[in-house]
Design an enzyme around this catalytic site. Structure first.
Site, PDB file in Angstrom:
ATOM      1  N   CYS A   1       0.780  -1.081  -0.222  1.00 13.79           N
ATOM      2  CA  CYS A   1       0.194  -0.120   0.015  1.00 13.79           C
ATOM      3  C   CYS A   1       0.889   1.321   0.072  1.00 13.79           C
ATOM      4  CB  CYS A   1      -0.893   0.098   1.070  1.00 13.79           C
ATOM      5  SG  CYS A   1      -2.029  -1.576   1.231  1.00 13.79           S
TER       6      CYS A   1
ATOM      7  N   ASN B   1     -10.154  -0.106   0.814  1.00 15.32           N
ATOM      8  CA  ASN B   1      -8.751   0.019   0.631  1.00 15.32           C
ATOM      9  C   ASN B   1      -8.593  -0.485  -0.584  1.00 15.32           C
ATOM     10  OD1 ASN B   1      -5.892  -0.290   0.828  1.00 15.32           O
ATOM     11  ND2 ASN B   1      -5.733  -1.246   2.882  1.00 15.32           N
TER      12      ASN B   1
ATOM     13  N   HIS C   1      -3.162   7.113   3.212  1.00 16.48           N
ATOM     14  CA  HIS C   1      -3.628   5.959   2.933  1.00 16.48           C
ATOM     15  C   HIS C   1      -5.136   5.430   3.575  1.00 16.48           C
ATOM     16  CE1 HIS C   1      -3.966   1.890   1.297  1.00 16.48           C
ATOM     17  NE2 HIS C   1      -3.710   1.286   2.557  1.00 16.48           N
TER      18      HIS C   1
END
Ligand code: COA
Length: 316
Positions: free
Chosen positions: A112, A273, A243
């Protein structure tokens, strides 16, 4: 010399998987998911909407409004951990689809945090005048690596892609980049990409609770590191683009650092996500709806499997 983001783009699959859909798949509830994560729904790619497909369209939307010769794009980086092919890389596939004849092109695997890593590398190439323009993409479809019986991961992840075009500039753009990794906690979040005697399936494994605690600490320190390196007061930052993993992680950090929630770009309620795509999608949305304006100061920050983490402070 500085590196400036001159354009943004994103692509999201049409198909929506809501919390109510998840109620039919595993033992969970809409209310539990919203309370514990902030996520209402996420996008799930069709089989043809792979990393290079989504990445190409995100790039195309970023390029469409620009009056540049695309042959001047000297670098394409695709931050991803879910490419269909190890080679050709998604970057090479996108280069071909865009009709660019020659450019440094590669995929970058940093979970990520991938987009922050990729932006940081492209920044160095531009600042050192090795290339004039760069295309940096975050594209992931982790939905294909989710165990349909694992409610801990199934509720979190979605698919998508975001892209930026970078250009060298005499005016301030990227002010500082901070990238880190520590393999010590790598076992807390894993995704096999080849099956062997150790990996019997391709599913994401996550100790969510452990990751949660580490993420809050790491990201709080990272933001402090970034503002100290630039000698800037946190109140001078116009927008925070974290994020998009879990709203509770974001809330814990902004509480510790006394950041106003109105300065934080949140998209996880709609998309979950999306791994390396979360920051460039959030950036693109906030640019297109005019929240982010020229010359504003923006802080990007992410963490992910590895563990990896990183931040970028920039003047838009
Ligand atoms: N639906 C309903 N109940 C669930 C559930 C779900 N999807 N997942 C877990 N539960 C239950 C647990 O079984 C547990 O029940 P118990 O108290 O009876 O044992 C309870 O809810 C609490 O579980 P816990 O794992 O402590 O929940 P949590 O508050 O930590 O939330 C996550 C779980 C995964 C949402 C959270 O840990 C998280 O988001 N972690 C970070 C993950 C992350 O960011 N990963 C990506 C990194 S890039």
């Amino acid at each position: 010399m500085f590196t400036k983001i001159i354009s943004t783009g994103s692509y999201l699959p049409n198909h929506i998987r809501s919390n109510y859909d998840l109620e039919k798949m595993v033992n969970t509830s809409n209310e539990w998911i919203i309370t514990r994560t902030g996520i209402h729904e996420r996008r799930i790619s069709k089989y043809y909407e792979n990393v290079s497909f989504m990445g190409y369209y995100a790039a195309k939307y970023a390029i469409d409004n620009l009056k540049i010769n695309i042959q001047d794009i000297g670098m394409i980086i695709v931050a991803t951990t879910s490419s269909d092919y190890a080679f050709p890389s998604s970057a090479c596939q996108i280069q071909k689809k865009l009709g660019i004849n020659d450019s440094i092109s590669f995929d970058l695997s940093s979970a990520c945090t991938g987009f922050i890593y990729a932006l940081s590398i492209a920044d160095k190439y531009i600042k050192n005048k090795i290339i004039k323009y760069a295309l940096v993409i975050g594209s992931d479809r982790l939905s294909y690596n989710l165990n349909p019986k694992d409610r801990g991961t199934l509720i979190l992840f979605g698919d998508g892609a975001g892209a930026v075009i970078l250009k060298s500039s005499k005016k301030p753009g990227i002010l500082s980049t901070h990238i880190h990794a520590n393999g010590k906690h790598g076992n807390l979040l894993t995704m096999p990409n080849c099956l062997n005697i150790f990996n019997k399936n391709k599913y994401i494994f996550m100790l969510g609770n452990e990751i949660f605690k580490i993420a809050v600490n790491i990201l709080t320190n990272l933001i402090n590191e970034t503002i100290n390196a630039n000698n800037i007061n946190i109140n001078k930052i116009d927008w925070f683009i974290p994020h998009q993993a879990n709203l509770r992680i974001i809330s814990a950090i902004i509480k510790k650092l006394r950041i106003n929630i109105n300065k934080v770009i949140i998209i996880l309620d709609k998309y979950g996500n999306t791994s390396s795509a979360s920051i460039p999608i959030a950036l693109d949305e906030a640019v297109r709806d005019n929240r982010i304006k020229k010359n504003q100061i923006i802080l990007l920050e992410a963490f992910g499997g590895g563990l990896t983490w990183g931040s970028i402070l920039l003047k838009f």
